[in-house]
Design a protein around this motif. Structure first.
Motif, PDB file in Angstrom:
ATOM      1  N   LEU A 115      30.158  33.997  29.086  1.00  0.00           N
ATOM      2  CA  LEU A 115      31.365  33.575  29.817  1.00  0.00           C
ATOM      3  C   LEU A 115      30.969  32.505  30.828  1.00  0.00           C
ATOM      4  CD1 LEU A 115      33.084  37.052  30.231  1.00  0.00           C
ATOM      5  CD2 LEU A 115      33.321  35.383  28.384  1.00  0.00           C
ATOM      6  N   VAL A 116      31.053  31.257  30.386  1.00  0.00           N
ATOM      7  CA  VAL A 116      30.538  30.144  31.184  1.00  0.00           C
ATOM      8  C   VAL A 116      31.552  29.604  32.194  1.00  0.00           C
ATOM      9  CG1 VAL A 116      28.811  29.379  29.510  1.00  0.00           C
ATOM     10  CG2 VAL A 116      31.156  28.535  29.324  1.00  0.00           C
ATOM     11  N   THR A 117      32.795  30.035  32.092  1.00  0.00           N
ATOM     12  CA  THR A 117      33.802  29.521  33.034  1.00  0.00           C
ATOM     13  C   THR A 117      34.254  30.627  33.991  1.00  0.00           C
ATOM     14  OG1 THR A 117      35.715  30.104  31.675  1.00  0.00           O
ATOM     15  CG2 THR A 117      34.694  27.971  31.237  1.00  0.00           C
ATOM     16  N   MET A 118      34.727  30.186  35.136  1.00  0.00           N
ATOM     17  CA  MET A 118      35.172  31.135  36.159  1.00  0.00           C
ATOM     18  C   MET A 118      36.284  32.050  35.634  1.00  0.00           C
ATOM     19  SD  MET A 118      36.663  30.233  39.878  1.00  0.00           S
ATOM     20  CE  MET A 118      35.097  29.634  40.505  1.00  0.00           C
ATOM     21  N   HIS A 119      37.248  31.453  34.925  1.00  0.00           N
ATOM     22  CA  HIS A 119      38.397  32.261  34.506  1.00  0.00           C
ATOM     23  C   HIS A 119      38.104  33.184  33.336  1.00  0.00           C
ATOM     24  CE1 HIS A 119      40.354  29.543  37.292  1.00  0.00           C
ATOM     25  NE2 HIS A 119      41.141  30.583  37.491  1.00  0.00           N
ATOM     26  N   GLU A 184      38.565  30.860  22.720  1.00  0.00           N
ATOM     27  CA  GLU A 184      38.281  29.603  22.010  1.00  0.00           C
ATOM     28  C   GLU A 184      37.944  28.484  23.002  1.00  0.00           C
ATOM     29  OE1 GLU A 184      37.334  28.901  19.304  1.00  0.00           O
ATOM     30  OE2 GLU A 184      37.862  26.858  18.754  1.00  0.00           O
ATOM     31  N   GLU A 185      38.693  28.434  24.084  1.00  0.00           N
ATOM     32  CA  GLU A 185      38.443  27.424  25.127  1.00  0.00           C
ATOM     33  C   GLU A 185      37.038  27.616  25.726  1.00  0.00           C
ATOM     34  OE1 GLU A 185      41.640  27.050  28.235  1.00  0.00           O
ATOM     35  OE2 GLU A 185      40.031  27.827  29.480  1.00  0.00           O
ATOM     36  N   THR A 186      36.689  28.877  25.996  1.00  0.00           N
ATOM     37  CA  THR A 186      35.374  29.185  26.573  1.00  0.00           C
ATOM     38  C   THR A 186      34.265  28.854  25.575  1.00  0.00           C
ATOM     39  OG1 THR A 186      36.425  30.989  27.783  1.00  0.00           O
ATOM     40  CG2 THR A 186      34.019  31.000  27.712  1.00  0.00           C
ATOM     41  N   ALA A 187      34.509  29.159  24.299  1.00  0.00           N
ATOM     42  CA  ALA A 187      33.511  28.887  23.261  1.00  0.00           C
ATOM     43  C   ALA A 187      33.276  27.382  23.129  1.00  0.00           C
ATOM     44  CB  ALA A 187      33.977  29.468  21.928  1.00  0.00           C
ATOM     45  N   ASN A 192      29.566  22.993  23.840  1.00  0.00           N
ATOM     46  CA  ASN A 192      29.318  21.635  24.325  1.00  0.00           C
ATOM     47  C   ASN A 192      28.234  21.631  25.392  1.00  0.00           C
ATOM     48  OD1 ASN A 192      31.208  20.577  22.610  1.00  0.00           O
ATOM     49  ND2 ASN A 192      32.838  20.500  24.135  1.00  0.00           N
ATOM     50  N   GLN A 193      28.251  22.630  26.229  1.00  0.00           N
ATOM     51  CA  GLN A 193      27.262  22.754  27.290  1.00  0.00           C
ATOM     52  C   GLN A 193      25.857  22.924  26.709  1.00  0.00           C
ATOM     53  OE1 GLN A 193      27.939  22.170  30.241  1.00  0.00           O
ATOM     54  NE2 GLN A 193      26.280  23.012  31.485  1.00  0.00           N
ATOM     55  N   LYS A 194      25.768  23.746  25.683  1.00  0.00           N
ATOM     56  CA  LYS A 194      24.456  23.964  25.036  1.00  0.00           C
ATOM     57  C   LYS A 194      23.968  22.676  24.381  1.00  0.00           C
ATOM     58  CE  LYS A 194      25.233  28.872  24.282  1.00  0.00           C
ATOM     59  NZ  LYS A 194      24.420  29.405  25.378  1.00  0.00           N
ATOM     60  N   MET A 195      24.862  21.935  23.755  1.00  0.00           N
ATOM     61  CA  MET A 195      24.496  20.671  23.116  1.00  0.00           C
ATOM     62  C   MET A 195      24.026  19.662  24.177  1.00  0.00           C
ATOM     63  SD  MET A 195      24.785  20.964  19.905  1.00  0.00           S
ATOM     64  CE  MET A 195      24.241  22.646  20.153  1.00  0.00           C
TER      65      MET A 195
END
Ligand SMILES: [Zn+2]
Length: 199
Positions: A115-119, A184-187, A192-195
């Motif tokens: 879970l990479v985002t705050m929300h 889906e938004e978090t994924a 993208n972050q990993k890339m």
């Protein structure tokens, strides 16, 4: 009973339309359902129809074993999963399953969605587990894999079937659809972050 049915039907049609519009499920893939409260029945998406094509006319009602009770359309082949989730977890009122690309991408490479985002952290609390099911729809034999993830953490509101897609659960189908959208938004961000980090 009639009021409960009307409420369930509206939830089903609203979730189907909204999920289709969100773009997290294209074509005829994926499926959704709602429990008809006070019964052992659920409304499910008919097989071969898109989320965007779900209407009052093709409303399909089955029991929790996937046997057709009302309507003339073939119920989704994922009815086994939906029905067994309702049987085992009385708090679930709606289920949305989508073949969303970023969630699938994550599931092919990782055992859970971070879970990479705050929300996503606020809403989902724990990373979303990936479950490796090899059949094209979850069968009776594969159900223990699902139950073990669900039973381990009673707050589980979703999991991702490896290489296949998201299964989100909530008190209603509309809420389950919102969870699927958030996943889906978090994924997408996580991937993208990993890339980006690999550059
Ligand atoms: Zn599927």
């Amino acid at each position: 009973m009639y009021r409960e049915f009307m409420k369930a039907k509206n939830d089903f049609l609203q979730a189907a339309a909204r999920t289709y519009e969100s773009g997290i499920q294209t074509g005829t893939g994926g499926n959704l359902s709602v429990r008809i409260p006070g019964t052992d029945l659920m409304i499910v998406k008919p097989s071969g129809y898109s989320y965007g094509q779900c209407t009052e006319e093709n409303l399909t009602i089955t029991d929790f074993d996937g046997n057709l009770q009302e309507g003339t359309y073939k119920p989704t082949r994922e009815s086994t999963l939906h029905g067994n989730l309702y049987k085992r977890y009385p708090n679930i009122g709606g289920i949305v399953h989508t073949h969303s690309p970023y969630a699938i991408q994550i599931s092919l490479n990782f055992s859970e969605l971070e879970l990479v985002t705050m929300h996503s952290k606020l809403k989902l609390k724990h990373p979303v587990k990936v479950i490796d099911v090899t059949t094209q729809a979850v069968t009776e034999e594969e159900l223990p894999k699902v139950f073990s993830v669900m039973d381990e953490d009673p707050s589980t509101s979703a999991f991702i079937l490896k290489g296949h897609g998201i299964v989100a659960m909530a008190s209603s189908a509309v809420k389950a659809g919102q969870i699927a959208e958030l996943i889906e938004e978090t994924a997408q961000i996580a991937w993208n972050q990993k890339m980006y980090q690999m550059k």
